[in-house]
Every structure is written in structure tokens, then in C-alpha cells.
Design a protein around this motif. Structure first.
Motif, PDB file in Angstrom:
ATOM      1  N   VAL A 304     -45.400 -14.585   5.827  1.00  0.00           N
ATOM      2  CA  VAL A 304     -44.745 -15.894   5.874  1.00  0.00           C
ATOM      3  C   VAL A 304     -43.307 -15.755   5.384  1.00  0.00           C
ATOM      4  O   VAL A 304     -43.048 -15.146   4.338  1.00  0.00           O
ATOM      5  CB  VAL A 304     -45.511 -16.925   5.026  1.00  0.00           C
ATOM      6  N   ILE A 305     -42.376 -16.335   6.154  1.00  0.00           N
ATOM      7  CA  ILE A 305     -40.953 -16.190   5.842  1.00  0.00           C
ATOM      8  C   ILE A 305     -40.256 -17.549   5.866  1.00  0.00           C
ATOM      9  O   ILE A 305     -40.722 -18.483   6.527  1.00  0.00           O
ATOM     10  CB  ILE A 305     -40.255 -15.255   6.865  1.00  0.00           C
ATOM     11  N   PRO A 306     -39.121 -17.680   5.175  1.00  0.00           N
ATOM     12  CA  PRO A 306     -38.300 -18.891   5.310  1.00  0.00           C
ATOM     13  C   PRO A 306     -37.494 -18.835   6.597  1.00  0.00           C
ATOM     14  O   PRO A 306     -37.263 -17.756   7.164  1.00  0.00           O
ATOM     15  CB  PRO A 306     -37.390 -18.828   4.080  1.00  0.00           C
ATOM     16  N   ILE A 307     -37.045 -19.979   7.073  1.00  0.00           N
ATOM     17  CA  ILE A 307     -36.291 -20.034   8.320  1.00  0.00           C
ATOM     18  C   ILE A 307     -35.009 -19.214   8.237  1.00  0.00           C
ATOM     19  O   ILE A 307     -34.572 -18.627   9.234  1.00  0.00           O
ATOM     20  CB  ILE A 307     -35.977 -21.504   8.721  1.00  0.00           C
ATOM     21  N   GLU A 308     -34.414 -19.125   7.054  1.00  0.00           N
ATOM     22  CA  GLU A 308     -33.162 -18.375   6.908  1.00  0.00           C
ATOM     23  C   GLU A 308     -33.336 -16.876   7.178  1.00  0.00           C
ATOM     24  O   GLU A 308     -32.354 -16.159   7.398  1.00  0.00           O
ATOM     25  CB  GLU A 308     -32.589 -18.572   5.496  1.00  0.00           C
ATOM     26  N   TYR A 309     -34.559 -16.407   7.153  1.00  0.00           N
ATOM     27  CA  TYR A 309     -34.849 -14.982   7.344  1.00  0.00           C
ATOM     28  C   TYR A 309     -35.109 -14.645   8.814  1.00  0.00           C
ATOM     29  O   TYR A 309     -35.341 -13.499   9.170  1.00  0.00           O
ATOM     30  CB  TYR A 309     -36.077 -14.616   6.502  1.00  0.00           C
ATOM     31  N   VAL A 310     -35.032 -15.648   9.689  1.00  0.00           N
ATOM     32  CA  VAL A 310     -35.526 -15.478  11.059  1.00  0.00           C
ATOM     33  C   VAL A 310     -34.794 -14.387  11.839  1.00  0.00           C
ATOM     34  O   VAL A 310     -35.411 -13.649  12.616  1.00  0.00           O
ATOM     35  CB  VAL A 310     -35.486 -16.829  11.814  1.00  0.00           C
TER      36      VAL A 310
END
Length: 338
Positions: A304-310
Motif C-alpha cells: 500500500v502506497i500514498p498517491i505521491e509515490y505513484v
């Protein structure tokens, strides 16, 4: 006539991350969703899985992309509004939908995917998520899950005691192992990487592991499998896989190599063997798959990642540097500007 800005095309304001060109780099993007029709569901997006098709689409590698492009087709969330003639859902229901971008509405406006805060879709294309399933690791079931569940069922490779090979141990392959094992099938993972044996057998529960580059192992396994689900999208020979099949065996392709694969007729004729393919399932079968997963506690292995890491995740996905799917935490990390 001057074209409207994306945030002015429809009445419901939305916010997501979009690619603007073939560089594929994603950044914050204001746009809009259509008005909620009589049979529509509007839901707050909580998680969205990342798929290799997203990677191809943002870079327009298939030649079909239209920019700006908001990717994401493994979308889960909670119902917030619904139309007057919706019969199956209510506010607060956990839901998911798939195949939501890269096309056009009837009015000519672009459809946008799930790397965004809200979705609007006809209830016919909405899947109900049972309460027992965690939303983050359920998101990839809409793609990887149904992609392998459907051929196991359709080609009759779901019978207890059968022996099924799974080629490749990635996003699709790891789900195929999980579903097949619960169905009571004997599972052999087939891979070019000996290092994946421990993961396949000890973590995922495969019964055996076959290194496809080891000629002795492949020879010993010839004629032992009722079917094979081939998840590999890279170029690879089919003849050794066909040799693993019993008479009447079935080799089913769910990976999609860019160039044609070589297929000799004689091995098929002599063993009355079949080479087939499978894409995804319909809505009824997808709901069936989700219910089956809930009953047997089947979920995807995710990061699971934050959107900023996309954008970093896209680069890692290109290198197969994920076990086994990235899932974006949309609900906690995407911040709207409206």
C-alpha cells in the motif's frame, strides 16, 4: 465551439492524478464526473490497485490513450449517493468497479479512472464487497483475481485432484495459485527463477515448483498436467509447456506478449491438446469470484502506497519490483482542491 475544461464538463467536481503526455508522469488534476443518473452509484474511492495496463496506458504504448489520462481500474470504496431507481445498494455499502477509463462517454467527453477521489457508475457495473474482505488487498481481485479465476472455471481446471501448472509468479500468478489451491487442485508453479521456489511453496502453498530452464526437471514432468494457466507477458516458448500436458490437456494464455508466439501443430494433434486464452469475466462471474474469495479468505499480496509515490511505483512496476501489487491509499492520501 470552445471545448470545456475537464473540471467544467460535468456537474460533480472530482480530483485525481493524471498523465498529460506520453512521458507517463502523473500529477494532480482537477476534473469532473457526470451527474448521478437514476441507476447510478456515486462512491468515495478508498483504494485503487495499480496494474501493468496502467503503465502501458499512461505512456500510450498501445496507441489508444487520450490525454489527460487518469488511470486506475481496480477501484474500491464506499457508496455516498445513488440514483432514484437504484435497487441493490445503499449509502455505506462497500463496492468496487473496473474498466473505467480510456474510453469516451456518449457525449464525447473522456472517461477517467480510479486514481481519484470519487467515481460514478451504473449500478449494473458495481460489485458488492462482503464485509469480511479488507478493501486494500481486495482491490487487485478486480483484475488479477478475475483474470485467473475465470479460466480456471471456464476450462474446467477447478476440479479437486486435478494437476494444474501456473506459469509465472507475479500479480496474476500468485492469485492463480491461491484460487487453484482452494479449489482442491494440485498446483505446480513453473518459473525461470529458482529463487522463487521458497515463496511459491512455503508462502503461497504450491505443491511443487518447476524451473522451466532445467531440462531434467521439465522432462520428468512431461505429460503430468491437466492444464496450465500461463500468466507470462514476456516472449517465451510454448512447446515445452505443451509437453507438460496430459492427453486432452489445456494451455490457457492470460498474459499477453507483444509479439506472436510460435505454435507447432503436431504436439497439439498427437495429444488432442488445446491452446486457449482468457481475458476477464462478466459482472456475474466477477461477483461470484469476490464471494468465493470472501468465503475462503483469499486476497492479493499488496504494498500500500500514498498517491505521491505513484510515479516511483510505476518505475518499480516496470522492473517487477513489487510483491505482488501496488495499491494506492486514495482515501487517506489524495487531497482535493475544490
Amino acid at each position: 465551439m470552445v471545448a470545456k475544461l475537464p473540471e467544467e464538463e460535468h456537474p460533480k467536481q472530482a480530483f485525481g492524478w493524471a498523465a498529460r503526455d506520453e512521458s507517463g508522469v502523473l500529477s494532480p488534476f482537477d476534473f469532473s464526473r457526470r451527474a448521478i443518473g437514476e441507476k447510478d452509484i456515486c462512491f468515495k474511492v478508498l483504494y485503487c490497485g495499480m496494474c501493468h495496463s496502467d503503465l502501458h496506458m499512461v505512456k500510450n504504448e498501445w496507441g489508444t490513450s487520450t490525454y489527460p489520462l487518469v488511470p486506475g481500474h481496480e477501484i474500491v470504496g464506499v457508496v455516498t449517493e445513488f440514483g432514484s431507481k437504484v435497487e441493490k445498494f445503499k449509502v455505506g455499502d462497500k463496492v468496487e468497479t473496473i474498466l473505467t477509463y480510456g474510453a469516451k462517454y456518449h457525449d464525447g467527453t473522456i472517461t477517467y479512472g480510479g486514481y481519484s477521489d470519487i467515481m460514478v457508475a451504473d449500478e449494473h457495473f458495481i460489485i458488492r464487497i462482503p464485509d469480511t474482505l479488507p478493501l486494500d488487498s481486495t482491490a487487485p481481485l478486480l483484475c488479477a483475481g478475475i483474470t485467473v479465476y475465470s479460466p480456471l472455471k471456464y476450462y474446467g481446471l477447478d476440479k479437486p485432484g486435478m494437476h494444474v501448472g501456473i506459469v509465472g509468479l507475479g500479480g496474476l500468478g500468485h492469485m492463480a495459485v491461491k484460487f487453484a489451491k482452494v479449489m482442491g487442485v494440485k498446483v505446480t508453479v513453473i518459473s525461470t527463477s529458482p529463487s522463487k521456489k521458497q515463496e511459491a511453496v512455503e508462502h503461497l502453498g504450491a505443491d511443487s515448483f518447476l524451473v522451466s530452464r532445467d531440462q531434467d526437471q521439465m522432462k520428468a514432468a512431461m505429460g503430468t498436467m491437466d492444464g496450465i494457466i500461463d500468466t507470462v507477458s514476456a516472449m517465451h516458448p510454448l512447446a515445452p509447456l505443451i509437453g507438460l500436458l496430459k492427453t486432452n490437456g489445456k494451455l490457457v494464455l492470460v498474459g499477453a506478449p507483444e509479439k506472436p508466439l510460435e505454435l507447432a501443430a503436431f504436439p497439439l494433434i498427437m495429444g488432442r491438446k488445446i491452446v486457449g486464452g482468457s481475458g476477464t469475466g462478466g459482472m456475474k462471474e466477477t461477483q461470484e469470484m469476490i464471494n468465493f474469495a470472501a468465503k475462503h479468505n483469499i486476497t492479493a499480496d499488496v504494498e500500500v502506497i500514498p498517491i505521491e509515490y505513484v510515479n516511483i511505483a510505476m518505475e518499480r512496476m516496470l522492473k517487477a519490483d513489487v510483491r505482488y501489487r501496488f495499491v494506492i491509499d486514495i482515501g487517506n492520501t489524495i487531497k482535493s482542491t475544490y
